[in-house]
Design a protein around this motif. Sequence first.
Motif, PDB file in Angstrom:
ATOM      1  N   LEU A 134     -57.155 -43.928  -4.408  1.00  0.00           N
ATOM      2  CA  LEU A 134     -56.985 -42.447  -4.822  1.00  0.00           C
ATOM      3  C   LEU A 134     -56.837 -42.779  -6.565  1.00  0.00           C
ATOM      4  O   LEU A 134     -57.640 -41.746  -7.229  1.00  0.00           O
ATOM      5  CB  LEU A 134     -55.780 -41.723  -4.174  1.00  0.00           C
ATOM      6  CG  LEU A 134     -56.033 -41.296  -2.969  1.00  0.00           C
ATOM      7  CD1 LEU A 134     -54.114 -40.484  -2.948  1.00  0.00           C
ATOM      8  CD2 LEU A 134     -56.544 -40.274  -3.237  1.00  0.00           C
ATOM      9  N   ARG A 135     -56.422 -44.046  -6.732  1.00  0.00           N
ATOM     10  CA  ARG A 135     -56.733 -44.131  -7.945  1.00  0.00           C
ATOM     11  C   ARG A 135     -57.560 -44.247  -9.200  1.00  0.00           C
ATOM     12  O   ARG A 135     -58.301 -44.453  -9.956  1.00  0.00           O
ATOM     13  CB  ARG A 135     -55.935 -45.513  -8.150  1.00  0.00           C
ATOM     14  CG  ARG A 135     -54.539 -45.465  -8.198  1.00  0.00           C
ATOM     15  CD  ARG A 135     -53.365 -47.001  -8.825  1.00  0.00           C
ATOM     16  NE  ARG A 135     -52.244 -46.544  -8.976  1.00  0.00           N
ATOM     17  CZ  ARG A 135     -51.288 -46.905  -9.519  1.00  0.00           C
ATOM     18  NH1 ARG A 135     -52.074 -45.881 -11.165  1.00  0.00           N
ATOM     19  NH2 ARG A 135     -49.832 -46.500  -9.603  1.00  0.00           N
ATOM     20  N   ALA A 137     -60.839 -43.208  -6.793  1.00  0.00           N
ATOM     21  CA  ALA A 137     -62.103 -41.953  -6.556  1.00  0.00           C
ATOM     22  C   ALA A 137     -61.135 -40.452  -7.883  1.00  0.00           C
ATOM     23  O   ALA A 137     -62.286 -39.729  -8.046  1.00  0.00           O
ATOM     24  CB  ALA A 137     -61.334 -41.602  -5.413  1.00  0.00           C
ATOM     25  N   CYS A 138     -59.892 -40.555  -7.934  1.00  0.00           N
ATOM     26  CA  CYS A 138     -59.699 -39.415  -9.187  1.00  0.00           C
ATOM     27  C   CYS A 138     -58.704 -40.353 -10.234  1.00  0.00           C
ATOM     28  O   CYS A 138     -57.887 -39.974 -10.903  1.00  0.00           O
ATOM     29  CB  CYS A 138     -58.091 -38.301  -8.155  1.00  0.00           C
ATOM     30  SG  CYS A 138     -58.438 -38.269  -6.428  1.00  0.00           S
ATOM     31  N   ASP A 140     -59.125 -39.192 -13.110  1.00  0.00           N
ATOM     32  CA  ASP A 140     -59.147 -38.465 -14.556  1.00  0.00           C
ATOM     33  C   ASP A 140     -57.254 -37.515 -13.622  1.00  0.00           C
ATOM     34  O   ASP A 140     -56.787 -36.540 -14.029  1.00  0.00           O
ATOM     35  CB  ASP A 140     -59.508 -37.298 -14.349  1.00  0.00           C
ATOM     36  CG  ASP A 140     -60.080 -36.562 -12.841  1.00  0.00           C
ATOM     37  OD1 ASP A 140     -60.347 -36.784 -11.569  1.00  0.00           O
ATOM     38  OD2 ASP A 140     -60.574 -35.013 -13.361  1.00  0.00           O
ATOM     39  N   LYS A 141     -56.578 -38.308 -12.212  1.00  0.00           N
ATOM     40  CA  LYS A 141     -55.329 -37.143 -11.944  1.00  0.00           C
ATOM     41  C   LYS A 141     -54.698 -38.046 -11.887  1.00  0.00           C
ATOM     42  O   LYS A 141     -53.311 -37.582 -11.520  1.00  0.00           O
ATOM     43  CB  LYS A 141     -56.316 -36.300  -9.743  1.00  0.00           C
ATOM     44  CG  LYS A 141     -56.846 -36.017 -10.045  1.00  0.00           C
ATOM     45  CD  LYS A 141     -57.334 -34.274 -11.626  1.00  0.00           C
ATOM     46  CE  LYS A 141     -58.060 -33.278 -11.443  1.00  0.00           C
ATOM     47  NZ  LYS A 141     -57.852 -32.137 -12.599  1.00  0.00           N
ATOM     48  N   PHE A 142     -55.001 -39.107 -11.427  1.00  0.00           N
ATOM     49  CA  PHE A 142     -53.664 -40.584 -11.341  1.00  0.00           C
ATOM     50  C   PHE A 142     -53.390 -41.070 -12.475  1.00  0.00           C
ATOM     51  O   PHE A 142     -53.883 -41.673 -12.673  1.00  0.00           O
ATOM     52  CB  PHE A 142     -54.404 -41.499 -10.137  1.00  0.00           C
ATOM     53  CG  PHE A 142     -53.751 -42.068  -9.062  1.00  0.00           C
ATOM     54  CD1 PHE A 142     -52.335 -42.810  -9.497  1.00  0.00           C
ATOM     55  CD2 PHE A 142     -53.245 -42.250  -7.433  1.00  0.00           C
ATOM     56  CE1 PHE A 142     -50.950 -43.255  -8.647  1.00  0.00           C
ATOM     57  CE2 PHE A 142     -52.434 -42.426  -7.091  1.00  0.00           C
ATOM     58  CZ  PHE A 142     -51.405 -43.144  -7.133  1.00  0.00           C
ATOM     59  N   ALA A 155     -49.614 -33.373  -6.370  1.00  0.00           N
ATOM     60  CA  ALA A 155     -50.592 -32.521  -5.911  1.00  0.00           C
ATOM     61  C   ALA A 155     -49.842 -31.669  -5.419  1.00  0.00           C
ATOM     62  O   ALA A 155     -50.447 -29.896  -4.979  1.00  0.00           O
ATOM     63  CB  ALA A 155     -51.147 -33.290  -5.007  1.00  0.00           C
ATOM     64  N   PHE A 165     -55.780 -29.725  -6.780  1.00  0.00           N
ATOM     65  CA  PHE A 165     -56.591 -30.729  -7.631  1.00  0.00           C
ATOM     66  C   PHE A 165     -57.026 -31.667  -6.203  1.00  0.00           C
ATOM     67  O   PHE A 165     -57.895 -32.340  -5.804  1.00  0.00           O
ATOM     68  CB  PHE A 165     -56.375 -31.464  -8.588  1.00  0.00           C
ATOM     69  CG  PHE A 165     -55.475 -31.908  -8.579  1.00  0.00           C
ATOM     70  CD1 PHE A 165     -55.046 -32.895  -7.592  1.00  0.00           C
ATOM     71  CD2 PHE A 165     -54.407 -31.592  -8.641  1.00  0.00           C
ATOM     72  CE1 PHE A 165     -54.012 -34.077  -8.122  1.00  0.00           C
ATOM     73  CE2 PHE A 165     -52.711 -32.878  -9.318  1.00  0.00           C
ATOM     74  CZ  PHE A 165     -53.066 -33.600  -8.385  1.00  0.00           C
ATOM     75  N   MET A 166     -56.930 -31.008  -5.354  1.00  0.00           N
ATOM     76  CA  MET A 166     -56.927 -31.283  -4.059  1.00  0.00           C
ATOM     77  C   MET A 166     -56.990 -30.936  -2.413  1.00  0.00           C
ATOM     78  O   MET A 166     -56.170 -29.411  -2.883  1.00  0.00           O
ATOM     79  CB  MET A 166     -55.614 -32.709  -3.539  1.00  0.00           C
ATOM     80  CG  MET A 166     -56.107 -33.755  -1.991  1.00  0.00           C
ATOM     81  SD  MET A 166     -55.140 -35.101  -1.763  1.00  0.00           S
ATOM     82  CE  MET A 166     -55.595 -36.058  -2.699  1.00  0.00           C
ATOM     83  N   ARG A 170     -56.723 -32.284   2.779  1.00  0.00           N
ATOM     84  CA  ARG A 170     -56.992 -33.742   2.647  1.00  0.00           C
ATOM     85  C   ARG A 170     -55.115 -33.801   2.597  1.00  0.00           C
ATOM     86  O   ARG A 170     -54.580 -35.025   2.287  1.00  0.00           O
ATOM     87  CB  ARG A 170     -57.685 -33.787   0.927  1.00  0.00           C
ATOM     88  CG  ARG A 170     -59.349 -34.362   1.481  1.00  0.00           C
ATOM     89  CD  ARG A 170     -59.661 -35.046   2.205  1.00  0.00           C
ATOM     90  NE  ARG A 170     -59.640 -35.716   1.238  1.00  0.00           N
ATOM     91  CZ  ARG A 170     -59.951 -37.654   1.129  1.00  0.00           C
ATOM     92  NH1 ARG A 170     -60.038 -37.767   2.537  1.00  0.00           N
ATOM     93  NH2 ARG A 170     -60.150 -37.943   0.380  1.00  0.00           N
TER      94      ARG A 170
END
Length: 213
Positions: A134-135, A137-138, A140-142, A155, A165-166, A170
């Motif tokens: 997730l770090r 893949a995301c 800008d979010k993590f 989330a 944002f998910m 998921r």
Amino acid sequence: AALDQDAERAKRVVVLDDPMSSLDKHRRMNTIQEIRTLLPTVAQVIVMSHDEYFLYDVYNRVAPRIANRTVVNTAALILNWTASASTIEVWDIESAKMGNHDKRHALLAGFALTGQGDSLKVAQSMRPHLERYLRVACPDKFRDGETLREFRNRARAAKQSGSSFMNDQRLAELDQLVEFSNDFHHDTNPAADIATINTTELRQYVNRTLTFT
């Protein structure tokens, strides 16, 4: 340059002591190509370095090669220090060059395929595998310094506020995977080391983790 003038070149052992230490990264490939060129012309080449990533590159680009129809035999060694001495040992470079995420993926994939392996280690690998994925893949979010639990809580909050944002499916799957894997970590279960593991159930969750990532 000295070797070029050496009539006994074919008998020489060439030792390269940290050849990248005074060179910039753009000369890395040229250095490796020079090492490869040396192989069929001398008796042996020894490359020493503190830079393990340089050694991985040398190994990848030199070890599989055949020079002038002669198989290049290679060995990887490591100097291990103790309090009173040092030892030269065989270095499992294939294992070493795999990143931790790749190692966890290999562990989980092997267990998913066969059901064999250290069940506790497999179970403990699920949560960090999800977090690392997730770090990447995301990004800008993590957030930096954030844990997987904090990311998941944000989330959830984003979903409740209408700014998800998910997607729901998921997020629900992540919730269940983290809930299961929490049983095998001390911060969420003080008895993690003696947690009961149902191999069939674990294999199902491992497959779901691999599908998620």
